[in-house]
Motif scaffolding. Sequence first.
Motif, PDB file in Angstrom:
ATOM      1  N   UNK A 101       0.818  -1.216   0.000  1.00 43.76           N
ATOM      2  CA  UNK A 101       0.000   0.000   0.000  1.00 43.76           C
ATOM      3  C   UNK A 101       0.851   1.266   0.000  1.00 43.76           C
ATOM      4  N   UNK A 102       1.984   1.221   0.682  1.00 40.89           N
ATOM      5  CA  UNK A 102       2.885   2.375   0.663  1.00 40.89           C
ATOM      6  C   UNK A 102       4.260   1.901   0.186  1.00 40.89           C
ATOM      7  N   UNK A 103       5.013   2.819  -0.391  1.00 41.73           N
ATOM      8  CA  UNK A 103       6.356   2.487  -0.871  1.00 41.73           C
ATOM      9  C   UNK A 103       7.221   2.022   0.294  1.00 41.73           C
ATOM     10  N   UNK A 104       7.079   2.656   1.454  1.00 40.88           N
ATOM     11  CA  UNK A 104       7.894   2.307   2.628  1.00 40.88           C
ATOM     12  C   UNK A 104       7.679   0.866   3.070  1.00 40.88           C
ATOM     13  N   UNK A 105       6.478   0.315   2.850  1.00 43.60           N
ATOM     14  CA  UNK A 105       6.170  -1.064   3.239  1.00 43.60           C
ATOM     15  C   UNK A 105       6.532  -2.071   2.153  1.00 43.60           C
ATOM     16  N   UNK A 106       6.835  -1.598   0.960  1.00 40.90           N
ATOM     17  CA  UNK A 106       7.190  -2.473  -0.158  1.00 40.90           C
ATOM     18  C   UNK A 106       8.530  -3.141   0.121  1.00 40.90           C
ATOM     19  N   UNK A 107       8.744  -4.291  -0.507  1.00 41.75           N
ATOM     20  CA  UNK A 107       9.977  -5.038  -0.270  1.00 41.75           C
ATOM     21  C   UNK A 107      10.699  -5.329  -1.580  1.00 41.75           C
ATOM     22  N   UNK A 108      12.008  -5.557  -1.455  1.00 40.07           N
ATOM     23  CA  UNK A 108      12.812  -5.993  -2.596  1.00 40.07           C
ATOM     24  C   UNK A 108      13.563  -7.254  -2.208  1.00 40.07           C
ATOM     25  N   UNK A 109      13.802  -8.083  -3.200  1.00 42.20           N
ATOM     26  CA  UNK A 109      14.491  -9.351  -3.003  1.00 42.20           C
ATOM     27  C   UNK A 109      15.954  -9.184  -3.425  1.00 42.20           C
ATOM     28  N   UNK A 110      16.819  -8.905  -2.455  1.00 46.99           N
ATOM     29  CA  UNK A 110      18.248  -8.749  -2.751  1.00 46.99           C
ATOM     30  C   UNK A 110      18.969 -10.093  -2.827  1.00 46.99           C
TER      31      UNK A 110
END
Length: 147
Positions: A101-110
């Motif tokens: 819902x927010x960019x701050x809560x989004x995740x990336x798979x490093x």
Amino acid sequence: MEINAKYFGQVSYEENEAIHILNGLIGFEAYTEYLPIPFHEENDSLISLQCLQDEALSFILMNPFGLLADYSPSLSREDLKALGTESAEDLSYYVICVMRDSVAESTVNLKAPLVVNARSRQARQVILDQAEYTFRHVLGEMIKEES
């Protein structure tokens, strides 16, 4: 050629712009042909990876070096060979982003970046053998760390 891209509508492209992902992405192994479409023409910080075999399938990719200045993926010789190179300098790296819902809560798979050989247009999703990277890094926490 044309495709009805999920985030961009009708997009024209040349065959040499497509990338072939060896063995597909994890969980989407049957899909191997994609068109990377940058959200901003001037850089590759945010890309829509549009599947050419299923117009409804698209992934959001981010350039990990813009997120984490000291990101340093280490590929095995097998990965380099599969990508048709002997040097990691020929490769570009992208991480899959899961939007919330927010960019701050989004995740990336490093932990499992998509690695692209720009010359051959061959790509491979690799799982790094580096403990400092995980499958879910929260963007909001990464931004705080970089400040």
